[in-house]
Motif scaffolding. Structure first.
Motif, PDB file in Angstrom:
ATOM      1  N   ARG A   1     -13.222  -1.438  -4.976  1.00 21.44           N
ATOM      2  CA  ARG A   1     -13.720  -0.459  -4.508  1.00 21.44           C
ATOM      3  C   ARG A   1     -13.130  -1.098  -2.756  1.00 21.44           C
ATOM      4  O   ARG A   1     -12.646  -2.064  -2.453  1.00 21.44           O
ATOM      5  CB  ARG A   1     -14.977  -0.383  -3.430  1.00 21.44           C
ATOM      6  N   ASP A   2     -12.363   0.327  -1.840  1.00 21.88           N
ATOM      7  CA  ASP A   2     -11.948  -0.462  -0.881  1.00 21.88           C
ATOM      8  C   ASP A   2     -12.740  -1.895   0.148  1.00 21.88           C
ATOM      9  O   ASP A   2     -11.869  -2.803   1.053  1.00 21.88           O
ATOM     10  CB  ASP A   2     -12.105   0.595  -0.197  1.00 21.88           C
ATOM     11  N   GLU A   3     -13.985  -1.323   0.581  1.00 25.27           N
ATOM     12  CA  GLU A   3     -14.469  -2.393   0.994  1.00 25.27           C
ATOM     13  C   GLU A   3     -14.786  -3.836   0.738  1.00 25.27           C
ATOM     14  O   GLU A   3     -15.271  -4.123   1.483  1.00 25.27           O
ATOM     15  CB  GLU A   3     -16.159  -1.713   1.437  1.00 25.27           C
TER      16      GLU A   3
ATOM     17  N   THR B   1     -11.428   1.775   5.286  1.00 24.33           N
ATOM     18  CA  THR B   1     -12.461   0.857   5.166  1.00 24.33           C
ATOM     19  C   THR B   1     -11.705  -0.034   4.565  1.00 24.33           C
ATOM     20  O   THR B   1     -12.799  -1.050   3.418  1.00 24.33           O
ATOM     21  CB  THR B   1     -12.555   1.914   3.367  1.00 24.33           C
ATOM     22  N   ILE B   2     -10.631  -0.769   4.703  1.00 23.83           N
ATOM     23  CA  ILE B   2      -9.670  -2.073   3.720  1.00 23.83           C
ATOM     24  C   ILE B   2     -10.503  -2.996   4.230  1.00 23.83           C
ATOM     25  O   ILE B   2      -9.711  -2.846   5.855  1.00 23.83           O
ATOM     26  CB  ILE B   2      -8.888  -2.125   3.238  1.00 23.83           C
ATOM     27  N   HIS B   3     -10.521  -4.448   4.750  1.00 26.14           N
ATOM     28  CA  HIS B   3     -11.081  -5.022   5.624  1.00 26.14           C
ATOM     29  C   HIS B   3      -9.110  -5.528   5.804  1.00 26.14           C
ATOM     30  O   HIS B   3      -9.186  -6.599   4.853  1.00 26.14           O
ATOM     31  CB  HIS B   3     -12.006  -6.171   5.096  1.00 26.14           C
TER      32      HIS B   3
ATOM     33  N   LEU C   1      -1.679  -2.233  -4.698  1.00 22.82           N
ATOM     34  CA  LEU C   1      -2.908  -2.554  -3.839  1.00 22.82           C
ATOM     35  C   LEU C   1      -3.519  -1.209  -3.610  1.00 22.82           C
ATOM     36  O   LEU C   1      -4.601  -0.606  -3.796  1.00 22.82           O
ATOM     37  CB  LEU C   1      -3.062  -3.266  -2.184  1.00 22.82           C
TER      38      LEU C   1
ATOM     39  N   PHE D   1       0.669  -0.917   0.145  1.00 26.91           N
ATOM     40  CA  PHE D   1       0.069   0.811   0.037  1.00 26.91           C
ATOM     41  C   PHE D   1       1.004   1.377   0.276  1.00 26.91           C
ATOM     42  O   PHE D   1       0.036   1.935   0.290  1.00 26.91           O
ATOM     43  CB  PHE D   1      -0.734   0.074   1.258  1.00 26.91           C
TER      44      PHE D   1
ATOM     45  N   THR E   1      -6.929   0.371  -5.801  1.00 24.03           N
ATOM     46  CA  THR E   1      -8.612   1.028  -5.064  1.00 24.03           C
ATOM     47  C   THR E   1      -7.524   2.604  -5.337  1.00 24.03           C
ATOM     48  O   THR E   1      -8.975   3.102  -4.508  1.00 24.03           O
ATOM     49  CB  THR E   1      -7.890   0.752  -3.331  1.00 24.03           C
TER      50      THR E   1
ATOM     51  N   LEU F   1      -2.941   0.915   5.700  1.00 27.94           N
ATOM     52  CA  LEU F   1      -3.750   0.198   5.523  1.00 27.94           C
ATOM     53  C   LEU F   1      -4.948   1.678   5.472  1.00 27.94           C
ATOM     54  O   LEU F   1      -5.548   1.483   6.520  1.00 27.94           O
ATOM     55  CB  LEU F   1      -4.420  -1.045   5.596  1.00 27.94           C
TER      56      LEU F   1
ATOM     57  N   VAL G   1     -12.095  -5.231  -0.610  1.00 26.74           N
ATOM     58  CA  VAL G   1     -11.083  -5.952  -0.565  1.00 26.74           C
ATOM     59  C   VAL G   1     -10.599  -6.904   0.386  1.00 26.74           C
ATOM     60  O   VAL G   1     -11.160  -5.752   2.331  1.00 26.74           O
ATOM     61  CB  VAL G   1      -9.364  -5.491  -0.804  1.00 26.74           C
TER      62      VAL G   1
END
Length: 293
Positions: free
Chosen positions: A158-160, A184-186, A136, A120, A140, A181, A162
């Motif tokens: 979308r972030d959500e 909003t990224i899991h 990554l 990232f 995104t 990170l 991933v």
């Protein structure tokens, strides 16, 4: 499980160290296609590498990355259009640009991102210009438009949608100036995976990707440095600890069993660091155990 097709995408456009572009030959030579019962669909040409950092973007080979992404998206899209499960053999991790472009052409897809590094970084925090440490962020939508807004479709993910799974470089990345990170990224780092156990962690990741109102399907990205360097020495950037072969097999087996699993890529294995082919054979054994269970 649908039929499988191999797409060869040899490239080290995002990595200064050469060698990963020989990954397809090494894994195919170790019997991957035959043991998976997969046909060999397409092989892309190895793109020319320019060691000069582009002043406008701060990246190595930004135009090469854009052009290679388009070609790879066409190849992956052709396999998907057949209703076949692509297995893409890289290459460095920037092949994810082409893969996610293919998916974005079709709609909204998610990503299960198995990697020892979160990848990232931003160009200003990556003095080598290696996009393989920032793919990554790029997919995104973070970074130069040339490689984040491919075909005007950015962000590609979308972030959500991933899940970043098994990474263990947060402290190292922060020390080098990379932003963490996005919340909003899991994120499921290696300690989190270990606390839950690999199988449960994989099921939790799939629950997020398969949630109601989420993506249509998801792709599985495997950077082999998610494995412990003691069993996966054939990578250019080592970190302590990592998944075992057994943990990786459980995670992949769980993921590919999902009806929403769309394809898989394998990256960063460097055959020049595996002169007797022992590690390639172990990697193929793990992939076959996961994908044919």
């Amino acid at each position: 499980m649908p039929a499988r097709a191999i797409v060869e995408a040899p490239s080290h456009l995002g990595l200064r160290a050469a060698g990963v572009e020989a990954l397809p030959e090494a894994l195919l030579g170790a019997g991957l296609a035959e043991r998976l019962g997969a046909r060999r669909a397409t092989r892309l040409a190895i793109p020319a590498f320019d060691p000069t950092i582009d002043a406008a973007t701060g990246l190595l080979n930004p135009h090469g990355l854009r052009d290679h992404a388009s070609r790879l998206a066409d190849a992956v899209g052709a396999v998907l259009d057949e209703g076949t499960f692509p297995v893409v053999l890289g290459g460095d991790c920037t092949i994810l640009l082409g893969i996610t472009l293919a998916l974005r052409r079709l709609g909204r897809y998610g990503l299960l991102f198995l990697d020892g590094h979160a990848d990232f970084y931003q160009p200003e925090a990556e003095p080598t210009g290696e996009a393989a440490s920032m793919e990554l962020a790029l997919v995104t939508g973070r970074g130069p438009d040339l490689v984040t807004d491919l075909e005007g479709r950015g962000p590609l993910l979308r972030d959500e949608d991933v899940v970043v799974f098994g990474f263990r470089d947060a402290d190292h990345a922060a020390a080098e100036g990379s932003r963490p990170l996005a919340p909003t990224i899991h994120a499921m780092d290696l300690p989190s995976v270990r606390d839950r156990g690999a199988g449960q962690a994989a099921r939790d990741a799939l629950a997020h990707l398969e949630r109601a109102g989420g993506p249509t399907g998801f792709w599985i990205h495997l950077d082999v440095d998610v494995l412990d360097a003691a069993i996966m020495p054939a990578v250019d950037y080592h970190l302590p600890d990592g998944l075992t072969w057994e943990e990786l097999t459980v995670v992949l087996r769980t993921a590919v069993a999902s009806e929403q699993a769309t394809g898989l890529d394998i990256t960063i294995f460097n055959p020049t660091l595996d002169p007797d082919g022992r590690v390639a054979r172990s990697l193929v054994d793990a992939l076959v155990a996961a994908l044919t269970a």
